[in-house]
Design an enzyme around this catalytic site. Structure first.
Site, PDB file in Angstrom:
ATOM      1  N   CYS A 169     133.979  31.855  53.151  1.00  0.00           N
ATOM      2  CA  CYS A 169     134.812  31.730  52.152  1.00  0.00           C
ATOM      3  C   CYS A 169     136.288  31.031  52.700  1.00  0.00           C
ATOM      4  CB  CYS A 169     134.930  33.173  51.589  1.00  0.00           C
ATOM      5  SG  CYS A 169     135.981  32.922  49.970  1.00  0.00           S
ATOM      6  N   CYS A 206     134.837  29.093  44.683  1.00  0.00           N
ATOM      7  CA  CYS A 206     135.771  29.756  45.372  1.00  0.00           C
ATOM      8  C   CYS A 206     136.795  30.375  44.548  1.00  0.00           C
ATOM      9  CB  CYS A 206     136.515  29.121  46.552  1.00  0.00           C
ATOM     10  SG  CYS A 206     137.702  30.399  47.655  1.00  0.00           S
TER      11      CYS A 206
HETATM   12  C1  LIG Z   1     136.740  38.817  53.032  1.00  0.00           C
HETATM   13  C2  LIG Z   1     135.588  37.917  52.394  1.00  0.00           C
HETATM   14  C3  LIG Z   1     135.666  37.246  50.872  1.00  0.00           C
HETATM   15  C4  LIG Z   1     134.727  36.467  50.516  1.00  0.00           C
HETATM   16  N1  LIG Z   1     134.988  35.885  49.290  1.00  0.00           N
HETATM   17  C5  LIG Z   1     133.996  35.271  48.583  1.00  0.00           C
HETATM   18  C6  LIG Z   1     134.308  34.908  47.193  1.00  0.00           C
HETATM   19  O1  LIG Z   1     135.225  35.174  46.735  1.00  0.00           O
HETATM   20  N2  LIG Z   1     132.974  33.991  46.816  1.00  0.00           N
HETATM   21  C7  LIG Z   1     132.013  34.015  47.601  1.00  0.00           C
HETATM   22  O2  LIG Z   1     130.922  33.178  46.789  1.00  0.00           O
HETATM   23  N3  LIG Z   1     131.874  34.310  48.879  1.00  0.00           N
HETATM   24  C8  LIG Z   1     132.870  35.067  49.459  1.00  0.00           C
HETATM   25  N4  LIG Z   1     132.630  35.337  50.796  1.00  0.00           N
HETATM   26  C9  LIG Z   1     131.579  34.937  51.563  1.00  0.00           C
HETATM   27  C10 LIG Z   1     130.224  35.289  51.332  1.00  0.00           C
HETATM   28  O3  LIG Z   1     130.213  36.690  51.567  1.00  0.00           O
HETATM   29  C11 LIG Z   1     129.007  34.883  51.935  1.00  0.00           C
HETATM   30  O4  LIG Z   1     129.059  33.412  52.113  1.00  0.00           O
HETATM   31  C12 LIG Z   1     127.774  35.348  51.736  1.00  0.00           C
HETATM   32  O5  LIG Z   1     127.548  36.554  52.018  1.00  0.00           O
HETATM   33  C13 LIG Z   1     126.834  34.722  52.583  1.00  0.00           C
HETATM   34  O6  LIG Z   1     125.400  35.174  52.524  1.00  0.00           O
HETATM   35  P1  LIG Z   1     124.338  35.101  53.745  1.00  0.00           P
HETATM   36  O7  LIG Z   1     123.143  35.925  53.137  1.00  0.00           O
HETATM   37  O8  LIG Z   1     124.369  33.442  54.003  1.00  0.00           O
HETATM   38  O9  LIG Z   1     125.178  35.799  54.852  1.00  0.00           O
HETATM   39  P2  LIG Z   1     125.337  37.379  54.894  1.00  0.00           P
HETATM   40  O10 LIG Z   1     125.304  37.889  53.424  1.00  0.00           O
HETATM   41  O11 LIG Z   1     126.644  37.579  55.805  1.00  0.00           O
HETATM   42  O12 LIG Z   1     123.987  38.162  55.360  1.00  0.00           O
HETATM   43  C14 LIG Z   1     123.669  37.818  56.706  1.00  0.00           C
HETATM   44  C15 LIG Z   1     122.627  38.917  57.108  1.00  0.00           C
HETATM   45  O13 LIG Z   1     121.954  38.557  58.342  1.00  0.00           O
HETATM   46  C16 LIG Z   1     121.543  39.689  59.177  1.00  0.00           C
HETATM   47  N5  LIG Z   1     121.385  39.313  60.587  1.00  0.00           N
HETATM   48  C17 LIG Z   1     122.469  38.655  61.387  1.00  0.00           C
HETATM   49  N6  LIG Z   1     121.762  38.443  62.645  1.00  0.00           N
HETATM   50  C18 LIG Z   1     120.757  38.825  62.749  1.00  0.00           C
HETATM   51  C19 LIG Z   1     119.568  39.054  63.287  1.00  0.00           C
HETATM   52  N7  LIG Z   1     119.459  38.616  64.648  1.00  0.00           N
HETATM   53  N8  LIG Z   1     118.287  39.505  62.922  1.00  0.00           N
HETATM   54  C20 LIG Z   1     118.316  40.124  61.601  1.00  0.00           C
HETATM   55  N9  LIG Z   1     119.326  39.950  60.740  1.00  0.00           N
HETATM   56  C21 LIG Z   1     120.348  39.438  61.234  1.00  0.00           C
HETATM   57  C22 LIG Z   1     123.135  40.563  59.302  1.00  0.00           C
HETATM   58  O14 LIG Z   1     122.930  41.781  59.372  1.00  0.00           O
HETATM   59  C23 LIG Z   1     123.385  40.213  57.481  1.00  0.00           C
HETATM   60  O15 LIG Z   1     122.872  41.374  56.687  1.00  0.00           O
HETATM   61  C24 LIG Z   1     133.417  36.211  51.228  1.00  0.00           C
HETATM   62  C25 LIG Z   1     133.427  36.862  52.539  1.00  0.00           C
HETATM   63  C26 LIG Z   1     134.203  37.580  53.075  1.00  0.00           C
HETATM   64  C27 LIG Z   1     134.270  38.149  54.393  1.00  0.00           C
END
Ligand SMILES: Cc1cc2nc3c(=O)[nH]c(=O)nc-3n(C[C@H](O)[C@H](O)[C@H](O)COP(=O)(O)OP(=O)(O)OC[C@H]3O[C@@H](n4cnc5c(N)ncnc54)[C@H](O)[C@@H]3O)c2cc1C
Length: 451
Positions: free
Chosen positions: A200, A379
């Site tokens: 983000c 965003c």
């Molecule tokens: C402050 C902030 C504001 C944001 N605002 C927005 C917004 O307005 N709009 C938007 O669309 N997005 C926003 N985001 C971004 C969004 O949260 C992420 O892009 C999204 O969560 C990505 O999803 P993901 O599944 O790729 O990763 P995540 O949701 O981060 O999940 C990754 C998972 O993998 C697990 N993991 C990591 N390593 C391992 C391992 N070795 N073994 C097993 N599990 C593991 C972690 O525990 C976690 O649960 C924001 C993020 C933040 C921090």
């Protein structure tokens, strides 16, 4: 007082979600539940139970049936990270962003409460932190992105020392942000953007606009210097929205220093040291701060970074239009962990999960997957209490707006979409595998004339 309250809140959350905080702050020491695992071979194995992992688990468990899908995720709680901007702005409580992992885990999916430590894609095996070997036919990586506060000298320990030092990027430090805004009595309020890809990319400035608005509404604006020190050379990566945000920050009297990368925090003196990128000879500049919001450098998670699945930058090496791994055809990536060249957001995850289901379905049938992902990401750029610009765009930085009006304007409707509607879409639709992004609505609203 405010510091001890927010630290108390952080400590309570630490107990509830210990692993996430460990990742955010120290990058090791994942917690695991005592749940015993009885099966170590799956048709489809997912690593990571965040936005992308749970959405794909829901879709695949429905498609493949009980016992076919396993998901490795160490944390006992699931967090809705986009809400942390609102937590930092005093609009939501951290607790509202957290639900038990067991509540979001699809019932036909077996949850392995462990970490994935080693990937052996030549033998279709993942080794977990507890030493189990988990076999798969198909593997989806959804491990997100790692927060590297420790790469800034003085952090993360500085967070404990100074109530005016905060960061919305971890659940431990986001509850400190609103008290820091409230306690600010004038001087420099500094917001940073690091020298790495981040999730983000709008979030580092959204909290700045909220803080500036708060200062304005509470009679502190005249004594405040609101400063955005960013490693980038632009305010936002997409020209249309960058132009609008430039109008916003200029009209609000915010100072933006480009190519400024935070390298050290000295909480005892309230100093923040920045390197000036591309300066020759190398230059550093020290700012005094009265409030400092840090966005940390980020990277691929260590276990992926050190595996054969990563590219040279540590992200899962993925074909951007299909989300299939470039070298291992039975491996796929979704979300922040991939090197897909789009902005890392939950909105991008939504745009990707429908594509990935179709890609995997094709590969399972021995067919070549069709290129379908256009890079859709979004965003909601909150620019104050009650207004937001909803940026939506594709791989080429071209706007892909859902609504049939100019979303580059600051609007109250977009603010309520972000604050009140998007959380429901996340919990009730995305995590249940029922939301592939707004493409269908976009087409409808543009009478079929949009992509
Ligand atoms: C402050 C902030 C504001 C944001 N605002 C927005 C917004 O307005 N709009 C938007 O669309 N997005 C926003 N985001 C971004 C969004 O949260 C992420 O892009 C999204 O969560 C990505 O999803 P993901 O599944 O790729 O990763 P995540 O949701 O981060 O999940 C990754 C998972 O993998 C697990 N993991 C990591 N390593 C391992 C391992 N070795 N073994 C097993 N599990 C593991 C972690 O525990 C976690 O649960 C924001 C993020 C933040 C921090």
């Amino acid at each position: 007082m405010a510091l001890s309250n927010s630290l108390r809140q952080g400590r309570r959350l630490l107990c509830q979600h210990r692993g996430a905080v460990a990742v955010a702050i120290t990058h090791h020491d994942f917690s695991t539940s005592s749940q015993q695992q009885d099966k170590h071979s799956f048709k489809c194995l997912i690593v990571g139970g965040g936005a992308g992992g749970i959405a794909m688990a829901a879709k695949l468990a429905r498609k493949l049936g009980k016992g076919q899908v396993g998901l490795i995720e160490p944390h006992e709680n699931h967090v809705y990270q986009p809400m942390w901007t609102l937590v930092g702005g005093g609009l939501k409580k951290m607790e509202q962003s957290i639900r038990p992992q067991s509540d979001v885990m699809p019932k036909n999916c077996q949850w392995i409460a462990d970490t994935a430590e080693k990937f052996d894609p030549d033998n279709n095996t993942v080794v977990t932190g507890k030493g189990h070997e988990v076999k798969y036919e198909y593997l989806i990586l959804a491990t997100g992105i790692q927060l590297n506060y420790h790469l800034i000298k003085g952090l993360p320990e500085g967070f404990k020392a100074d109530p005016q030092l905060c960061s919305n990027y971890s659940m431990f430090t986001a509850p400190k942000t609103f008290p820091a805004i409230q306690n600010f009595q004038g001087g420099n309020a500094i917001f940073t953007f690091p020298n790495t890809p981040i999730k983000c990319a709008g979030a580092p400035q959204k909290i700045m606009y909220l803080a500036e608005d708060y200062f304005r509404k509470n009679g502190k604006r005249d004594s405040a210097n609101v400063i955005f020190n960013t490693s980038l050379g632009v305010i936002f990566g997409v020209k249309k929205y960058a132009d609008r945000l430039t109008d916003v920050y200029k009209s609000r009297g915010i100072t933006v220093n480009f190519k400024h990368n935070l390298i050290e925090v000295r909480p005892e003196k309230r100093e923040a040291v920045f390197e000036v990128l591309e300066s020759d000879p190398k230059e550093t500049v020290t700012f005094n701060y009265d409030m400092l919001h840090v966005t940390p450098p980020m990277s691929g998670v260590d276990s992926v970074r050190n595996s054969a699945l990563a590219d040279e930058n540590g992200y899962v090496d993925t074909v951007k239009e299909t989300l299939q791994h470039k070298k291992y055809p039975n491996v796929f990536g979704i979300g922040d962990c991939t090197n897909v060249p789009t902005s890392k957001t939950a909105a991008a995850v939504a745009g990707q999960c429908g594509v990935l289901l179709r890609t995997i379905s094709a590969v399972m049938k021995g067919k070549t997957p069709k290129p379908r992902y256009d890079g859709y990401t979004s965003c909601p750029l909150i620019t104050g209490y009650g207004k937001a610009i909803l940026a939506e765009f594709d791989f080429d930085g071209q706007p892909l707006e859902t609504f049939p009006f100019d979303q580059g304007r600051e609007m109250r409707t977009m603010y309520h979409l972000k604050k009140d509607i998007m959380p429901e879409i996340y919990w009730q639709m995305l995590l249940k595998g029922l939301w592939n992004g707004p493409r269908v609505y976009r087409k409808m609203m543009h009478l079929g004339l949009s992509r």
